[in-house]
Design a protein around this motif. Structure first.
Motif, PDB file in Angstrom:
ATOM      1  N   LYS A   3       0.808  -1.215   0.000  1.00  0.00           N
ATOM      2  CA  LYS A   3       0.000   0.000   0.000  1.00  0.00           C
ATOM      3  C   LYS A   3       0.846   1.272   0.000  1.00  0.00           C
ATOM      4  O   LYS A   3       0.374   2.324  -0.383  1.00  0.00           O
ATOM      5  CB  LYS A   3      -0.926   0.016   1.213  1.00  0.00           C
ATOM      6  N   ASP A   4       2.108   1.181   0.448  1.00  0.00           N
ATOM      7  CA  ASP A   4       2.947   2.372   0.511  1.00  0.00           C
ATOM      8  C   ASP A   4       3.630   2.691  -0.817  1.00  0.00           C
ATOM      9  O   ASP A   4       4.320   3.701  -0.917  1.00  0.00           O
ATOM     10  CB  ASP A   4       3.979   2.246   1.628  1.00  0.00           C
ATOM     11  N   GLN A   5       3.431   1.868  -1.843  1.00  0.00           N
ATOM     12  CA  GLN A   5       4.008   2.162  -3.152  1.00  0.00           C
ATOM     13  C   GLN A   5       3.148   3.191  -3.879  1.00  0.00           C
ATOM     14  O   GLN A   5       1.922   3.098  -3.877  1.00  0.00           O
ATOM     15  CB  GLN A   5       4.117   0.894  -3.989  1.00  0.00           C
ATOM     16  N   ARG A   6       3.797   4.169  -4.499  1.00  0.00           N
ATOM     17  CA  ARG A   6       3.081   5.252  -5.147  1.00  0.00           C
ATOM     18  C   ARG A   6       2.487   4.830  -6.490  1.00  0.00           C
ATOM     19  O   ARG A   6       1.437   5.320  -6.879  1.00  0.00           O
ATOM     20  CB  ARG A   6       4.016   6.441  -5.342  1.00  0.00           C
ATOM     21  N   PHE A   7       3.155   3.932  -7.207  1.00  0.00           N
ATOM     22  CA  PHE A   7       2.703   3.542  -8.535  1.00  0.00           C
ATOM     23  C   PHE A   7       2.116   2.134  -8.525  1.00  0.00           C
ATOM     24  O   PHE A   7       2.638   1.246  -7.862  1.00  0.00           O
ATOM     25  CB  PHE A   7       3.850   3.617  -9.545  1.00  0.00           C
ATOM     26  N   LYS A  25      -0.794   6.678  -7.804  1.00  0.00           N
ATOM     27  CA  LYS A  25      -1.918   6.613  -6.865  1.00  0.00           C
ATOM     28  C   LYS A  25      -2.181   7.928  -6.144  1.00  0.00           C
ATOM     29  O   LYS A  25      -3.217   8.085  -5.513  1.00  0.00           O
ATOM     30  CB  LYS A  25      -1.692   5.500  -5.853  1.00  0.00           C
ATOM     31  N   VAL A  26      -1.283   8.904  -6.272  1.00  0.00           N
ATOM     32  CA  VAL A  26      -1.485  10.209  -5.644  1.00  0.00           C
ATOM     33  C   VAL A  26      -2.211  11.158  -6.598  1.00  0.00           C
ATOM     34  O   VAL A  26      -3.171  11.814  -6.217  1.00  0.00           O
ATOM     35  CB  VAL A  26      -0.145  10.818  -5.185  1.00  0.00           C
ATOM     36  N   VAL A  29      -2.464  10.143 -12.596  1.00  0.00           N
ATOM     37  CA  VAL A  29      -1.906  10.225 -13.947  1.00  0.00           C
ATOM     38  C   VAL A  29      -1.379   8.855 -14.366  1.00  0.00           C
ATOM     39  O   VAL A  29      -0.745   8.158 -13.589  1.00  0.00           O
ATOM     40  CB  VAL A  29      -0.778  11.280 -14.021  1.00  0.00           C
ATOM     41  N   ASN A  30      -1.664   8.473 -15.626  1.00  0.00           N
ATOM     42  CA  ASN A  30      -1.200   7.210 -16.197  1.00  0.00           C
ATOM     43  C   ASN A  30       0.099   7.437 -16.947  1.00  0.00           C
ATOM     44  O   ASN A  30       0.254   8.444 -17.640  1.00  0.00           O
ATOM     45  CB  ASN A  30      -2.242   6.660 -17.174  1.00  0.00           C
ATOM     46  N   TYR A  31       1.029   6.495 -16.807  1.00  0.00           N
ATOM     47  CA  TYR A  31       2.322   6.575 -17.480  1.00  0.00           C
ATOM     48  C   TYR A  31       2.539   5.331 -18.321  1.00  0.00           C
ATOM     49  O   TYR A  31       2.160   4.219 -17.914  1.00  0.00           O
ATOM     50  CB  TYR A  31       3.458   6.683 -16.454  1.00  0.00           C
ATOM     51  N   PRO A  56      -9.534   8.164 -11.993  1.00  0.00           N
ATOM     52  CA  PRO A  56     -10.074   8.671 -10.715  1.00  0.00           C
ATOM     53  C   PRO A  56      -9.460   7.909  -9.543  1.00  0.00           C
ATOM     54  O   PRO A  56      -9.309   6.691  -9.579  1.00  0.00           O
ATOM     55  CB  PRO A  56     -11.561   8.382 -10.815  1.00  0.00           C
ATOM     56  N   ILE A  57      -9.117   8.650  -8.495  1.00  0.00           N
ATOM     57  CA  ILE A  57      -8.469   8.067  -7.320  1.00  0.00           C
ATOM     58  C   ILE A  57      -9.539   7.653  -6.311  1.00  0.00           C
ATOM     59  O   ILE A  57     -10.432   8.433  -5.993  1.00  0.00           O
ATOM     60  CB  ILE A  57      -7.490   9.066  -6.694  1.00  0.00           C
ATOM     61  N   GLN A  58      -9.405   6.421  -5.815  1.00  0.00           N
ATOM     62  CA  GLN A  58     -10.341   5.906  -4.802  1.00  0.00           C
ATOM     63  C   GLN A  58      -9.689   5.989  -3.448  1.00  0.00           C
ATOM     64  O   GLN A  58      -8.600   5.476  -3.238  1.00  0.00           O
ATOM     65  CB  GLN A  58     -10.707   4.461  -5.122  1.00  0.00           C
ATOM     66  N   TYR A  59     -10.337   6.650  -2.530  1.00  0.00           N
ATOM     67  CA  TYR A  59      -9.792   6.801  -1.178  1.00  0.00           C
ATOM     68  C   TYR A  59     -10.329   5.763  -0.252  1.00  0.00           C
ATOM     69  O   TYR A  59     -11.339   5.258  -0.296  1.00  0.00           O
ATOM     70  CB  TYR A  59     -10.112   8.206  -0.633  1.00  0.00           C
TER      71      TYR A  59
END
Length: 59
Positions: A3-7, A25-26, A29-31, A56-59
């Motif tokens: 869960k702590d990984q950004r991508f 995940k922040v 944006v897709n890369y 869209p980001i899910q919290y």
């Protein structure tokens, strides 16, 4: 995936010639990541208007 990984990897194809789509995940944006042998590159994935594709980001 931790869960702590950004991508987050949402698509992957190939072994020697790799194509992957990663989502930040922040920002959402897709890369696009492309690797062939020892060479590789990363770029934002763009839509037809030249704007970044945003998931869209899910919290």
């Amino acid at each position: 995936m931790s869960k702590d990984q950004r991508f987050e990897k949402v698509y992957s194809q190939g072994t020697m010639n790799v194509t992957e789509i990663l989502v930040d995940k922040v920002t959402g944006v897709n890369y696009l990541f492309r690797q062939s042998g020892y060479a590789g590159g990363l770029t934002p994935l763009l839509d037809r208007d030249g704007k970044p594709v945003v998931t869209p980001i899910q919290y």
